[in-house]
Structures are given as structure tokens and as C-alpha cells.
Design a protein around this motif. Structure first.
Motif, short mmCIF file in Angstrom:
data_model
loop_
_atom_site.label_atom_id
_atom_site.label_comp_id
_atom_site.label_asym_id
_atom_site.label_seq_id
_atom_site.Cartn_x
_atom_site.Cartn_y
_atom_site.Cartn_z
N HIS A 143 11.98 -2.57 -15.55
CA HIS A 143 10.95 -2.07 -15.90
C HIS A 143 9.89 -0.89 -15.76
N PRO A 144 9.50 -0.01 -16.44
CA PRO A 144 9.35 1.34 -15.64
C PRO A 144 8.13 1.15 -15.04
N TRP A 145 6.60 0.17 -15.24
CA TRP A 145 5.81 0.03 -14.27
C TRP A 145 6.55 -0.33 -12.88
N ILE A 146 7.18 -1.24 -12.60
CA ILE A 146 8.05 -2.01 -11.87
C ILE A 146 8.96 -1.22 -11.26
N ALA A 147 9.70 -0.16 -11.89
CA ALA A 147 10.40 0.92 -11.46
C ALA A 147 9.78 2.09 -10.52
N ASP A 148 8.77 2.74 -11.07
CA ASP A 148 8.41 3.61 -10.57
C ASP A 148 7.30 3.37 -9.40
N ARG A 149 6.84 1.85 -8.93
CA ARG A 149 5.82 1.47 -8.55
C ARG A 149 7.20 0.33 -6.74
N ALA A 150 7.96 0.25 -7.39
CA ALA A 150 9.41 -0.38 -6.54
C ALA A 150 8.96 -0.32 -5.23
N PRO A 151 8.97 1.39 -4.66
CA PRO A 151 9.03 1.82 -2.98
C PRO A 151 7.58 0.94 -2.11
N VAL A 152 6.72 1.53 -3.45
CA VAL A 152 5.00 1.50 -2.47
C VAL A 152 5.21 -0.19 -2.17
N LEU A 153 5.40 -0.76 -3.55
CA LEU A 153 5.51 -2.76 -3.41
C LEU A 153 6.79 -2.86 -2.26
N VAL A 154 8.16 -2.30 -2.12
CA VAL A 154 8.15 -2.79 -0.97
C VAL A 154 7.61 -2.68 1.09
N ALA A 155 7.49 -1.44 0.08
CA ALA A 155 6.14 -0.70 1.59
C ALA A 155 5.26 -1.76 1.94
N VAL A 156 4.73 -1.82 1.03
CA VAL A 156 3.39 -2.74 1.30
C VAL A 156 3.91 -4.27 2.25
N ALA A 157 5.37 -5.23 1.01
CA ALA A 157 5.80 -6.19 1.44
C ALA A 157 6.16 -6.40 3.00
N VAL A 158 6.97 -5.12 3.45
CA VAL A 158 7.15 -4.75 4.91
C VAL A 158 6.15 -4.69 5.63
N LEU A 159 4.64 -4.03 4.96
CA LEU A 159 3.66 -3.62 6.35
C LEU A 159 3.13 -5.58 6.89
N ILE A 160 2.58 -6.15 5.57
CA ILE A 160 2.59 -7.45 5.04
C ILE A 160 3.65 -8.20 6.19
N VAL A 161 4.71 -8.23 6.61
CA VAL A 161 5.03 -8.85 7.05
C VAL A 161 5.29 -8.42 8.68
N ILE A 162 5.48 -7.70 9.11
CA ILE A 162 5.00 -6.94 10.56
C ILE A 162 3.64 -7.06 11.17
N TRP A 163 2.90 -7.64 9.82
CA TRP A 163 1.33 -7.36 10.30
C TRP A 163 1.36 -8.53 10.85
N TYR A 164 1.77 -10.35 9.80
CA TYR A 164 2.23 -11.54 10.39
C TYR A 164 2.66 -11.49 11.41
N VAL A 165 3.74 -10.93 11.83
CA VAL A 165 4.32 -10.85 13.15
C VAL A 165 3.51 -10.93 14.31
N ALA A 166 3.06 -9.72 14.36
CA ALA A 166 1.90 -8.62 15.01
C ALA A 166 0.54 -9.66 15.63
N ALA A 167 0.33 -10.21 14.19
CA ALA A 167 -1.13 -11.17 14.59
C ALA A 167 -0.39 -12.51 15.41
N ILE A 168 1.10 -12.98 15.22
CA ILE A 168 1.48 -14.36 15.94
C ILE A 168 1.64 -14.10 17.64
N LEU A 169 2.17 -12.91 17.66
CA LEU A 169 2.46 -12.25 18.80
C LEU A 169 0.94 -11.49 19.99
#
Length: 306
Positions: free
Chosen positions: A17-43
Motif C-alpha cells: 500500500h502506498p501509505w505504508i510503503a512510503d513510511r515503512a522505513p520510518v515505522l521500522v526505525a521507530v519500532a527499533v528505537l522503542i525496543v532499544i528504549w525498553y532494553v535501556a529501561a530494564i538495564l
């Protein structure tokens, strides 16, 4: 029953879908940052939670430890869901005019941001026009404009506030001037670049048609500078917000996002600090979106293709 192949094709079509395809890199980057954020909070919070269990002489498992790191009342690093919960409570849990509401504090900071942005934009555009049309100013004033940004704003802000306070000017104006001081620089540089972007052959052609300097400015230089102007405005409006927040710090302000940051720091309210930072981020995104909308509207009015 639908075949597994049909379900896979449906999933692939969703990702195409054009909307998802255009924003896929941003969505993936946000998801990775959230995972890193959770790991940092735990540590980062693990030692704090472990000490609490040991003080109470309570037995705990790894699951209890992880759960404690993600639900600590005053964590070193707040987990994303804690920040969102605190933000929602601060926005919707109090009346908008309450001193405990982020809406109230955000409006105070936004007011100084907009006034400073308008002052800085007007001053920057006027300076750019003068620099382009006066070669003396280009050689003498432009280096000083660049040097003015080398002084840290944390050093300049108290001076501006003290001087204006001695003149009886307090409240909105000092914060707005600090915002204008920060945001005028990218506008000057962008507008100078934009006003000088037309090729020499285009200016020569205008001279061939006996065009005057005002006609060259309005018909050639000004339209060519519009993309540069809006690119600079997007940078300037976010810097203006930072300037307003910084302007609230040395004064011990009672209202504004900067005041929320100070209060959270004084009383160890980590979640309050993170919620205020989230509010500032959303305000910046909103302001950049408004400037981007104005840019699309202006370019469409000038005949640009969507």
C-alpha cells in the motif's frame, strides 16, 4: 476456507500500500528505537529495583525484577508505556487551564515560540534581502551573524533575561527574543542562498528586458527563494521552540514546558520530565507539519505540480 497462499498475497498487498510503503522505513526505525528504549529501561532501572527488594528482604525472580524495572514509580529511565500514561494523564486528567495540565504549560511555551518565530523570520528575511543587495553588508555583517551562533544559548539566555528585566520587560517578550535569536540564523542563510540561486544568465536576460531591480527581485529572486525559505522555516520553528523552553529555565518560570522540566528535576519526578519532553516533541512535529502544509499550499499557488 481461504487458502494460505491467498492470505499471504493479502499481507503482501497491505505492505505494498502506498501509505505504508512510503513510511515503512520510518515505522521500522521507530519500532527499533522503542525496543532499544525498553532494553535501556530494564538495564538502567535494574539496580534500583534490586536494591528495593533487598531492603525489604523479599524474594524475587527475574520476571519480578523485569516487571519492577518497567513499573518503577521514579525510574532512572522511564519505559515508553509509562511516558505515554503520564502524558495522557497530564493532558486529559486535569482541566486545560489547570497548572498541572500539560495543555496549559504547552500553550504558554507555544505562545513564546510563535512570537519568537515571527520576529526571527521577519528579521532574518530583512537581513537576507539587505545582504544580497548590499555587497558591503555581505562582507561585513554575514561573518558576525555566523559568529553570533557560536555562543551557547545557555550563556546568552540569562544575560538577555537580566537586561530586559532591568528595563521592566518580563514574561513573554524575553522568551520570544531568545527564540528569535536562535531561529533567525537559518532563515538568513537559507534566504541568502535562495535569493542568489538564479543563474547569472537569467539575471542578464532580465537586464536585457530592461527590468528594474525591484522587478528582478519580485519576478526572479523571490520565487526562486521560496523552496529555500520553507526549508529554513522548518528548521527555525523547531529551534524557536527550543529557545522558548531554554528561556523558561533561568527565570524559574511557574508555567511552560521548561517549568515542568525544572519542577520534575527538583522533585525527582522522572515521569513528569519525560512527559514534558514528549509534549515538546509533539509540539515541534505539529509546527513543522503546519509549515510543510503552508509550503505545499504556496507552491501549488505558484503553479508547482503536486
Amino acid at each position: 476456507m481461504p487458502s494460505p497462499q491467498g492470505g499471504g498475497e493479502k499481507q503482501r498487498s497491505i505492505w505494498r500500500h502506498p501509505w505504508i510503503a512510503d513510511r515503512a522505513p520510518v515505522l521500522v526505525a521507530v519500532a527499533v528505537l522503542i525496543v532499544i528504549w525498553y532494553v535501556a529501561a530494564i538495564l538502567m532501572n535494574m539496580s534500583l529495583v534490586r536494591d528495593g527488594f533487598e531492603r525489604e528482604e523479599a524474594e524475587y525472580t527475574v520476571a519480578d525484577l523485569i516487571e519492577g524495572t518497567l513499573s518503577a514509580e521514579r525510574p532512572l529511565v522511564a519505559a515508553p508505556h509509562q511516558v505515554v500514561a503520564q502524558f495522557v494523564d497530564s493532558v486529559f486528567g486535569y482541566p486545560p487551564d489547570s497548572p498541572r495540565s500539560l495543555v496549559y504549560h504547552g500553550f504558554v511555551t507555544l505562545s513564546a515560540t510563535l512570537v519568537g518565530f515571527l520576529l526571527g523570520a521577519a528579521f532574518g528575511i530583512i537581513l537576507a534581502v539587505l545582504i544580497v543587495h548590499m555587497r558591503t553588508l555581505q562582507k561585513s555583517l554575514l561573518p558576525w551573524i555566523i559568529c553570533s551562533q557560536m555562543v551557547p544559548i545557555l550563556a546568552v539566555a540569562p544575560i538577555i533575561i537580566v537586561v530586559l528585566g532591568a528595563l521592566g520587560l518580563r514574561g513573554l517578550l524575553p522568551k520570544s527574543i531568545i527564540s528569535a535569536y536562535l531561529c533567525f540564523f537559518p532563515i538568513v542563510i537559507g534566504m541568502v542562498k535562495g535569493l542568489t540561486s538564479p543563474d547569472p544568465i537569467q539575471r542578464d536576460l532580465m537586464h536585457t528586458w530592461s527590468a528594474t531591480q525591484p522587478q528582478i527581485f519580485w519576478k526572479l529572486r523571490c520565487p526562486a527563494s521560496v523552496p529555500f525559505l520553507f526549508a529554513s522555516l522548518k528548521v527555525a520553528v523547531t529551534i524557536s521552540l527550543i529557545g522558548a523552553i531554554v528561556g523558561e529555565l533561568p527565570t524559574g518560570a511557574q508555567a511552560g514546558i521548561g517549568a515542568r522540566l525544572l519542577a520534575g528535576s527538583y522533585y525527582g519526578q522522572t515521569l513528569q520530565i519525560w512527559a514534558a519532553l514528549l509534549a515538546a516533541s509533539l509540539l515541534a512535529a505539529m509546527l513543522v507539519g503546519i509549515v510543510g502544509w503552508a509550503e505545499r499550499l504556496t507552491l501549488r499557488h505558484m503553479g508547482a505540480r503536486p
